[in-house]
Design an enzyme around this catalytic site. Sequence first.
Site, PDB file in Angstrom:
ATOM      1  N   CYS A   5      21.358 -48.966  67.873  1.00 19.01           N
ATOM      2  CA  CYS A   5      22.699 -48.497  68.161  1.00 19.01           C
ATOM      3  C   CYS A   5      23.108 -48.681  69.611  1.00 19.01           C
ATOM      4  CB  CYS A   5      22.808 -46.996  67.893  1.00 19.01           C
ATOM      5  SG  CYS A   5      22.223 -46.488  66.314  1.00 19.01           S
ATOM      6  N   GLY A  31      25.473 -53.017  67.420  1.00 17.60           N
ATOM      7  CA  GLY A  31      25.610 -52.456  66.083  1.00 17.60           C
ATOM      8  C   GLY A  31      26.962 -52.777  65.488  1.00 17.60           C
ATOM      9  N   GLY A 107      17.687 -45.008  68.866  1.00 18.94           N
ATOM     10  CA  GLY A 107      16.226 -45.019  68.938  1.00 18.94           C
ATOM     11  C   GLY A 107      15.606 -44.681  67.600  1.00 18.94           C
ATOM     12  N   TYR A 247      16.336 -60.278  74.110  1.00 15.21           N
ATOM     13  CA  TYR A 247      17.253 -60.594  73.017  1.00 15.21           C
ATOM     14  C   TYR A 247      18.463 -59.667  72.884  1.00 15.21           C
ATOM     15  CZ  TYR A 247      18.792 -61.172  68.169  1.00 15.21           C
ATOM     16  OH  TYR A 247      19.546 -61.359  67.045  1.00 15.21           O
TER      17      TYR A 247
END
Lengths: 472, 472, 472, 472
Positions: A5, A31, A107, A247
């Site tokens: 997120c 997200g 997380g 990434y």
Amino acid sequence: MNEECGIFGVWGHESAARVTYFGLHNLQHRGQEGAGIVSNEEGYLHGYRGLGLLSEVFSNEKRLDKLRGDGAIGHVRYATSGNGHVDNIQPFLFRFYDSQVSLAHNGNLTNAKTLRRELEEEGAIFHSSSDTEILMHLIRKSTKETFLDRLKESLNLVKGGFAYILMTEDAIYAALDPNGFRPLSIGQMKNKAYVVASETCALEAIGATFVRDVQPGEVVIINDKGLTIDVFTTQTQPAICSMEYIYFARPDSNIAGVNVHTARKNMGRNLAKEAPIEADMVIGVPNSSLSAASGYAEYSGIPYELGLVKNQYVGRTFIQPTQELREQGVRMKLSAVRGVVEGKRVILVDDSIVRGTTSRRIVQLLKEAGAKEVHLRIASPPLKFPCFYGIDIKTRKELIAADLSIDEMNARFGSDSLAFLSEDGLIRAIGLTFDAPYTGLCMSYFNGDYPTPLYDYEDEYQASLKDRKSNF
Amino acid sequence: MNEECGIFGVWGHESAARVTYFGLHNLQHRGQEGAGIVSNEEGYLHGYRGLGLLSEVFSNEKRLDKLRGDGAIGHVRYATSGNGHVDNIQPFLFRFYDSQVSLAHNGNLTNAKTLRRELEEEGAIFHSSSDTEILMHLIRKSTKETFLDRLKESLNLVKGGFAYILMTEDAIYAALDPNGFRPLSIGQMKNKAYVVASETCALEAIGATFVRDVQPGEVVIINDKGLTIDVFTTQTQPAICSMEYIYFARPDSNIAGVNVHTARKNMGRNLAKEAPIEADMVIGVPNSSLSAASGYAEYSGIPYELGLVKNQYVGRTFIQPTQELREQGVRMKLSAVRGVVEGKRVILVDDSIVRGTTSRRIVQLLKEAGAKEVHLRIASPPLKFPCFYGIDIKTRKELIAADLSIDEMNARFGSDSLAFLSEDGLIRAIGLTFDAPYTGLCMSYFNGDYPTPLYDYEDEYQASLKDRKSNF
Amino acid sequence: MNEECGIFGVWGHESAARVTYFGLHNLQHRGQEGAGIVSNEEGYLHGYRGLGLLSEVFSNEKRLDKLRGDGAIGHVRYATSGNGHVDNIQPFLFRFYDSQVSLAHNGNLTNAKTLRRELEEEGAIFHSSSDTEILMHLIRKSTKETFLDRLKESLNLVKGGFAYILMTEDAIYAALDPNGFRPLSIGQMKNKAYVVASETCALEAIGATFVRDVQPGEVVIINDKGLTIDVFTTQTQPAICSMEYIYFARPDSNIAGVNVHTARKNMGRNLAKEAPIEADMVIGVPNSSLSAASGYAEYSGIPYELGLVKNQYVGRTFIQPTQELREQGVRMKLSAVRGVVEGKRVILVDDSIVRGTTSRRIVQLLKEAGAKEVHLRIASPPLKFPCFYGIDIKTRKELIAADLSIDEMNARFGSDSLAFLSEDGLIRAIGLTFDAPYTGLCMSYFNGDYPTPLYDYEDEYQASLKDRKSNF
Amino acid sequence: MNEECGIFGVWGHESAARVTYFGLHNLQHRGQEGAGIVSNEEGYLHGYRGLGLLSEVFSNEKRLDKLRGDGAIGHVRYATSGNGHVDNIQPFLFRFYDSQVSLAHNGNLTNAKTLRRELEEEGAIFHSSSDTEILMHLIRKSTKETFLDRLKESLNLVKGGFAYILMTEDAIYAALDPNGFRPLSIGQMKNKAYVVASETCALEAIGATFVRDVQPGEVVIINDKGLTIDVFTTQTQPAICSMEYIYFARPDSNIAGVNVHTARKNMGRNLAKEAPIEADMVIGVPNSSLSAASGYAEYSGIPYELGLVKNQYVGRTFIQPTQELREQGVRMKLSAVRGVVEGKRVILVDDSIVRGTTSRRIVQLLKEAGAKEVHLRIASPPLKFPCFYGIDIKTRKELIAADLSIDEMNARFGSDSLAFLSEDGLIRAIGLTFDAPYTGLCMSYFNGDYPTPLYDYEDEYQASLKDRKSNF
């Protein structure tokens, strides 16, 4: 590969929900499944959330206008296989008889299953399948006097990776786990309002100045008196998720003071140093590998070319080629540039390899477009172990490098050579200066060295080490 | 700045409409306002068209499945201010008592107004405001015997820029104006079916092999017998729109045998040669200027960096910052990468300048992010004259370079220096080898030298030369 | 005036979700704000719910197809001012570490506030503002051994009006409050599967045979062994909501064995007996008053005519007449039939009067269309008191008859005479044969005689009795 | 069975498009496939049209607000199998070099094919498959001096059924064919603006007063000077479509001074007189047969009951019962009221029978709900011949009464008896007083006596008379 997120909060701005909208807008890459905003109008919390991109959820401007007030927090949620349920979309908004609280989370907790079971055994009822509700139950169960103390107590009970933003009737709270797996930064707007956001690119989006990163183990309180820094634990050990640099994060963000594009470029440079090869050009996989590819080109002196083009309109195309058309070579997302690669020796730089299916397809694409040789260079070490702190790789079965050797992978991909960046090359590319053993980075996907106990995941993890996969 | 359209046709493939869908998919950059496909099921034409992106128009796969048959043509149309009318969306489909014809068009006629008035005076009724219907009326009025002869006669009556694809009950016809302003290429699929498309990137998308470009003055006939090349006029003079190379076409396309990315990279190299400057890095405006920027970096030896990031999710965001938020620095589309540019001397490469508002904004963005110097380098000559052949710049009033000197523009943009590529530098970068005077390129936007009479636009054009604008 | 909901459940049918869809389809009149279905696939519960009509929520047939399994429950929710939140849409679906439970509710609890506060003080967290979650918390808190015992214990703790349907991994449970305020019936399909539904019209929709009504205080269990009837309390006193007969239920439903259309026709007949008047025709307000109007016409011998027409396409029209157009007589929902009423003496039959605004408007409509006289006849007694068992009239301020006398109302409406059905006339029209004092009917809106203590509403209610409203 | 359209026009109202919206709103029953409005802003015509209900086409209020000006015309189009093309949606809007014209049409031309072919042979191009464009071509081809004269000349060339509304830069024109097959009425608003509409219920909707019907052969001109009546032919013979009275028109409309509800009630009364039967109740098929059923009940003295209920939410439900569920009795649109019909002898009144499938289904429904006898009474004569003037029955193959005798139909439907209203009974029920032979009514579907030559349809019609169908 999915990141959980992006989260955002602002306190003290007359257009708080709108500021949150623009902040989240620059976190959309974290997200795309759903988005939500909760605002605070003089102690009363208004909320709206829905499935889809932020711009879809708030396609009707009235939705945003109804979120009145000077404080707001927001959330964008990652895209899964699309179960289409709104229950997991955040921020959650709780109205109690004695107070209102809103909560957003980035997380993954490693002891969620245990905590949830314990809470349910005591009568708790959960409405979503996410970990996020757990913190709210812990806070409500705490017998401490102030909300801050109850929150701090609860933060010591949850384990794993977490960046939380909460909003009560009179403040915003932001907290980061003791390892600081996820990025979280504080900024200040021109009108002095404080903001917190998952990445600094969200601060830039709203014209805010960077103040400082939230540190592992800290709780930050933002209210009408301004910014206060507190800690819920001092037993901390920084271990920032290295995949954020490789990434996930946007290249214009800085994490722990390190610019992501620069880190990626250095990864490419180090890769060129470690795994040189003679060729006519360097090509990056758009868009995430362009920085690393340009670093490789610069260090090697081999020209950097546009050998692959991504179709920018592909996003929402539901119509797929039939099998017959696929066999005739019809494709939609990436095109190889025949006019550039035909008859040439190509170095193809990619950021990482998960299942390997994309790598295989791109090598084939380039060969079909006439590339004489394709040398695959990966700007990170082989991904061999799952992540339990917020990246959605929960099993080794999805990781080709957990199963095959480099030579085997090279044969599988059809490339003419294959090399990965070393762990050391990655660490030096990022260049953090924290203490050993982790020097500030979580590298567990590469080496299985997890900075925390795995709790609920321990058994599953040990079992996975014994598996020999068959799906590659 | 808008390009008129992208067109595509295929004959002899059992999934013709689906092939057309995937071909158009790679032409989507040429038009986002609307899309349509007409198929040919054993002589009966089926059609569907609508407003929006191709993927929106065909979001329901059944729409596509209904377009049965072995032949198909398709069209994507450029985005204007969005009048929201479907009447202008192509291909047009005409059912006569004696035949059926479908028609798609890319370009702009210079004698459309005159022809339309003449036709209306004779009783013709037009349903759209586009030029495209005119050709159909001319064909129906022709007294020649065969459809091909009627088409050829009509093609000699329309003037300006045009690439047409028509489909009748038994063939597809493609035709290009005598100057060949718009690109149009022929390919062949693995099953031997012939295709025509605005750009070669659409051939790549469907796994087709490039056969040859349609030449100015040609009519190509594709039917069950295969491919036949005919001409409607021999008085031709190639003058390919240079803006296709500079801005419109996809970098993976080849036009007249020249790869667009390579041409752009050469523009950047030539620009570096013509207008060198000492600096710390080269930055391109994403995405269209990245090729030119990397060419500039390569020639100059100055590192190429990611100093600007484009938000890839911005497309459909309708919510805009308020004036108050705009003043506080809220922005949505482009972000400067503070971690890269702060304290640095930056060379900013852009492909072209129309109104100049974007250039000004980007320079400001970089300065706010801490860039010490911003040197603006434009990889094409100053745009000073309107286009009448298919690019939507119909008046000099929209062109800042028609009004201001380079020094004035530099002051306006807030850049530390400003330079444009020379006309000669552009011509050499593309490297076509046609004869003088145009050597294959239309450069009229730069020098006012139009390869054809302007017909209906002549008066308006002459008047515009006298104007001194006031809106810059 | 809004009814809370419609509920439905089926066990033992291979297309359980689809059966539920068609059952809910015939309950759509009980709620248009949202809809949902939860299915049971061999013990695993799947759910989907959303805002809007049932056909909108399930516009994509795949949504329904994913709800696999042999059992299913569903819910349609009433339309409020449209807060647009999905949180309150049912059935709720809870996944615990040890079980899964789904829950749907029709009604209103009178001690919800107290229970909720008590539960929150013990740490419970609620996600919606509806009463429905409370039962789930009570069940989870119960220490009884079986689910059925925990449910029965909990049903004795909630007070007010409720019809619940629950689904666990192996059964469906349906329960009705001790007064049976809301209708709830059991049926059996051709394949022997049992169903429960808010109204018998839902049984007809799916070809099910009526078995029996659920009685006040009963818990019905449907599982693989068939149907079992149990009771959670024997202290019951039937008091079916009389507004179900007057207004809410569909005319083709039977409640407690009495057909709703027939009851309404009898109300009209009794009204004609109690309040006769000489006139040329009888007219009903479409659609809910047509039965009563035809009863009035039949008893009085005065012809029944179509003097008002309802626009059946009005549903989703968001565009409203401007004030200027409204003044010119523009209207959208109802039209008076000038060709029928012009110059005539009209008896206008309506089912009930809440605020009186509609009555006033219709009288005016008829007069404008030329009616010479309009005699208003209401087929129920004056609504003077709020409802706390499931109809959304929570305050006397919304009830014109609580404030004005019949003469005052007649003057306000502009009618030539006004009469209401007597309480006795209503009771005899329905004709239930339960014992005194309530003889099976809740008439509290008419006489303030509530069959239960009011708990959380008591203070508010007492205060309201002292108010003299000013808004009529 | 489908009616072609509803049309509306207003001149001289500052909210002309909005008035047109509300007028069309009450004509929505005449067409649900598409809708459009064209407005006139001081001589410039603005238009918008789309697929779907009026409220869907104009769901965004801005669409309507953009249609500025004091004049407007509008159109709603009937629902066919949904080819999903916007090309046929009206009003058409033509912009010529010398003028602008908008055109809306209700009806069907019998010589359209011939005219279209002749026009195409002279070079005309048509964009839609509707007849409507033909009039525009004829007007443009006319050499008369004024628009009115060109229009009148053209109206003499088209044959069959037509009601046209046109709008030019300075006027609205309305015209009706020489037989007046379609209704068309003139009204006047409170501000003196004149309106024309397909039915008087649209006048009521906007508070307009009825002025007069447009007569066969008339052209009505409405401009800033007011209302002018002209004629394009005096060879007229009134023959109003009798199906307008039986089925299409709204019951609150008056056609030729006769109220539609009253006519239908008379049809029911005459039917009771002609075909009496002993029974316990009379039931009508909702909604179109309720007037006739109440007439039958009134004349026969048998009580009128609600034995069938229509689900008002069915409109947009795309999910259908599976074959398995259908066999188990699942149904969606109509429910029989078991509580009313069980054990009873029922007279079922329907307005007309086309294919007979609905009749069969309803009889079955009533029997399944326990009706002891079902006597089917049809309030119109048997439909045996196609219509060529605007109702979409173009072939005898769709008409069960063209194939089967009354006894055969009765057996097919499963009813206990079947009777139709006589032609004479229908004519007397409507009670028009025009001259013989048609006395004002077109009865051709019943007796094959067409008031005009059939032109393009003649051959097809003669052939159909010889067919013996096999599909019943």
